[in-house]
Design a protein around this motif. Structure first.
Motif, short mmCIF file in Angstrom:
data_model
loop_
_atom_site.label_atom_id
_atom_site.label_comp_id
_atom_site.label_asym_id
_atom_site.label_seq_id
_atom_site.Cartn_x
_atom_site.Cartn_y
_atom_site.Cartn_z
N TYR A 32 -2.17 -25.85 56.42
CA TYR A 32 -3.58 -25.66 55.94
C TYR A 32 -4.20 -26.36 54.35
O TYR A 32 -3.38 -27.02 53.59
N ILE A 33 -5.28 -27.80 54.73
CA ILE A 33 -6.49 -28.12 53.59
C ILE A 33 -6.94 -27.43 52.70
O ILE A 33 -7.75 -27.01 52.83
N ALA A 34 -6.05 -27.53 51.44
CA ALA A 34 -6.82 -26.85 50.27
C ALA A 34 -7.13 -27.85 49.69
O ALA A 34 -7.85 -29.00 49.45
N MET A 112 -6.57 -32.92 44.74
CA MET A 112 -7.50 -31.94 43.97
C MET A 112 -6.99 -33.05 43.14
O MET A 112 -6.63 -33.55 42.94
N PHE A 113 -8.53 -33.69 43.07
CA PHE A 113 -9.52 -34.90 42.96
C PHE A 113 -10.21 -33.53 40.92
O PHE A 113 -10.59 -34.52 40.45
N ARG A 114 -10.15 -32.47 41.02
CA ARG A 114 -10.24 -31.71 40.43
C ARG A 114 -9.98 -30.10 40.18
O ARG A 114 -9.31 -29.68 41.41
N ILE A 115 -8.98 -29.53 39.05
CA ILE A 115 -8.64 -28.06 39.03
C ILE A 115 -9.29 -27.67 39.46
O ILE A 115 -10.54 -27.27 38.46
N GLY A 116 -9.27 -26.90 40.61
CA GLY A 116 -10.26 -25.59 41.31
C GLY A 116 -9.34 -24.84 40.99
O GLY A 116 -8.24 -24.29 41.42
N ILE A 136 1.23 -32.15 47.19
CA ILE A 136 -0.53 -31.60 46.23
C ILE A 136 -0.73 -33.31 46.17
O ILE A 136 0.73 -34.43 45.90
N ILE A 137 -2.13 -34.18 46.65
CA ILE A 137 -1.95 -35.30 46.27
C ILE A 137 -3.12 -35.34 45.28
O ILE A 137 -4.00 -34.80 45.12
N TYR A 138 -3.09 -35.48 43.91
CA TYR A 138 -3.08 -35.26 43.03
C TYR A 138 -4.01 -36.80 42.13
O TYR A 138 -3.30 -37.77 42.09
N THR A 139 -6.02 -36.99 42.13
CA THR A 139 -5.56 -37.68 42.42
C THR A 139 -6.91 -38.19 40.71
O THR A 139 -7.70 -38.50 40.46
N ARG A 140 -6.82 -36.88 39.92
CA ARG A 140 -7.02 -36.72 38.49
C ARG A 140 -7.35 -37.11 37.83
O ARG A 140 -6.15 -37.70 36.93
N SER A 141 -7.65 -38.97 37.27
CA SER A 141 -8.11 -39.94 36.88
C SER A 141 -7.73 -39.55 35.06
O SER A 141 -6.92 -40.21 33.85
N GLU A 142 -7.84 -37.95 34.62
CA GLU A 142 -9.19 -37.82 33.55
C GLU A 142 -7.91 -37.51 32.49
O GLU A 142 -7.73 -37.76 31.54
N MET A 157 5.87 -31.62 46.83
CA MET A 157 5.92 -32.74 46.38
C MET A 157 4.50 -33.03 46.30
O MET A 157 3.49 -32.21 46.21
N ILE A 158 4.73 -34.12 45.30
CA ILE A 158 3.27 -34.60 44.26
C ILE A 158 2.71 -35.75 44.92
O ILE A 158 4.13 -37.16 44.53
N PHE A 159 1.80 -36.45 45.23
CA PHE A 159 1.47 -37.99 45.72
C PHE A 159 0.19 -37.88 44.87
O PHE A 159 -0.34 -37.16 44.65
N ARG A 160 0.21 -39.61 44.41
CA ARG A 160 -0.69 -39.75 44.11
C ARG A 160 -2.52 -39.90 45.21
O ARG A 160 -3.90 -40.59 44.53
N THR A 161 -1.93 -40.75 46.22
CA THR A 161 -2.75 -41.09 47.28
C THR A 161 -2.77 -40.96 48.87
O THR A 161 -0.94 -40.19 48.78
N LYS A 162 -3.88 -39.99 49.35
CA LYS A 162 -3.39 -40.11 50.69
C LYS A 162 -2.63 -40.72 51.23
O LYS A 162 -1.56 -40.22 52.07
#
Length: 184
Positions: A32-34, A112-116, A136-142, A157-162
Motif C-alpha cells: 500500500y502506497i501512502a 512523506m514530503f509533508r506531514i499529512g 517511511i520515506i521522509y523527505t521533509r527538509s524543513e 525503517m525510515i529512509f531519506r530517499t526513494k
C-alpha cells in the motif's frame, strides 16, 4: 475486529528489519502506497515512481495505490458544490476503502514530503493496530534532519530517499532469491 485499549497501549518489541525480511520472502507482496493527497493533488508523481521502482526490483510486488481511486473524486469539479453531509459521506467512503486496502496489504510504504493527517493515521493503523511493517520515506527538509518520534515508533525503517529504500529492498529480495527462499 475488536481493538482493545490495552493492546494499543502495550509496549511492543520492535522487529524492524526482521519483520520486513519475513514479508519480502513471500511470493507476492501486497504494498500500500501512502502519502499526502489532500491539498497536494498536483504532487502525486512519487506514487508512480515507487510502484515502478518496486516492479523493477521484482514482479512479486502488487501495488495498492489509493490515489488511483481518489483522483477521480478529487478531480471532480462538483466536489466544491457538495453539502457538508455529502462531503462527510465521501470522506467516510474514502477512509473506509483506504483502511480496507491497508488491512489486506503486507507492507505499507509512506512517502512523506509533508506531514499529512491521513498518512499519519494510515501509518498508525498499519503498524500499531494491524502490526504490519511500515517503511517511511521522509523527505521533509524543513525539519533540518529531525524526524518526528511518532514516525520512529510506528515504522520499521525510515529512509531519506526513494533510491535508498529501493537499494535496501533490492538487497533483501536478491538475498532471498540467492538462498532460494520464498513463501506463499
Amino acid at each position: 475486529m475488536v481493538i482493545r485499549v490495552s493492546t494499543v497501549l502495550r509496549k511492543r518489541k520492535h522487529r524492524n528489519q526482521e519483520q520486513l525480511e519475513m514479508v519480502l520472502k513471500k511470493d507476492k507482496v501486497h504494498v500500500y502506497i501512502a502519502g499526502p493527497i489532500s491539498f497536494a493533488e498536483e504532487r502525486q508523481a512519487y506514487r508512480e515512481a515507487i510502484a515502478e521502482g518496486l516492479k523493477k526490483i521484482s514482479d512479486k510486488f502488487v501495488i495498492h495505490d489509493p490515489w488511483e481511486r481518489e483522483k477521480l473524486k478529487f478531480g471532480d469539479p462538483s466536489f466544491n458544490k457538495l453539502s457538508g453531509e455529502e462531503k462527510r459521506a465521501m470522506a467516510e467512503s474514502i477512509v473506509t476503502d483506504d483502511l480496507r486496502d491497508i488491512y489486506h496489504c503486507d507492507l505499507l510504504i509512506a512517502y512523506m514530503f509533508r506531514i499529512g493527517v491521513g498518512t499519519s493515521m494510515e501509518v498508525f493503523w498499519a503498524n500499531r493496530i494491524l502490526r504490519k511493517p511500515v517503511i517511511i520515506i521522509y523527505t521533509r527538509s524543513e525539519d533540518k534532519g529531525r524526524i518526528p518520534l511518532w514516525l520512529y515508533a510506528h515504522s520499521n525503517m525510515i529512509f531519506r530517499t526513494k533510491k535508498a529504500m529501493f537499494e535496501f529492498i533490492k538487497n533483501l529480495v536478491e538475498e532471498d532469491e540467492e538462498n532460494g527462499e520464498s513463501e506463499e
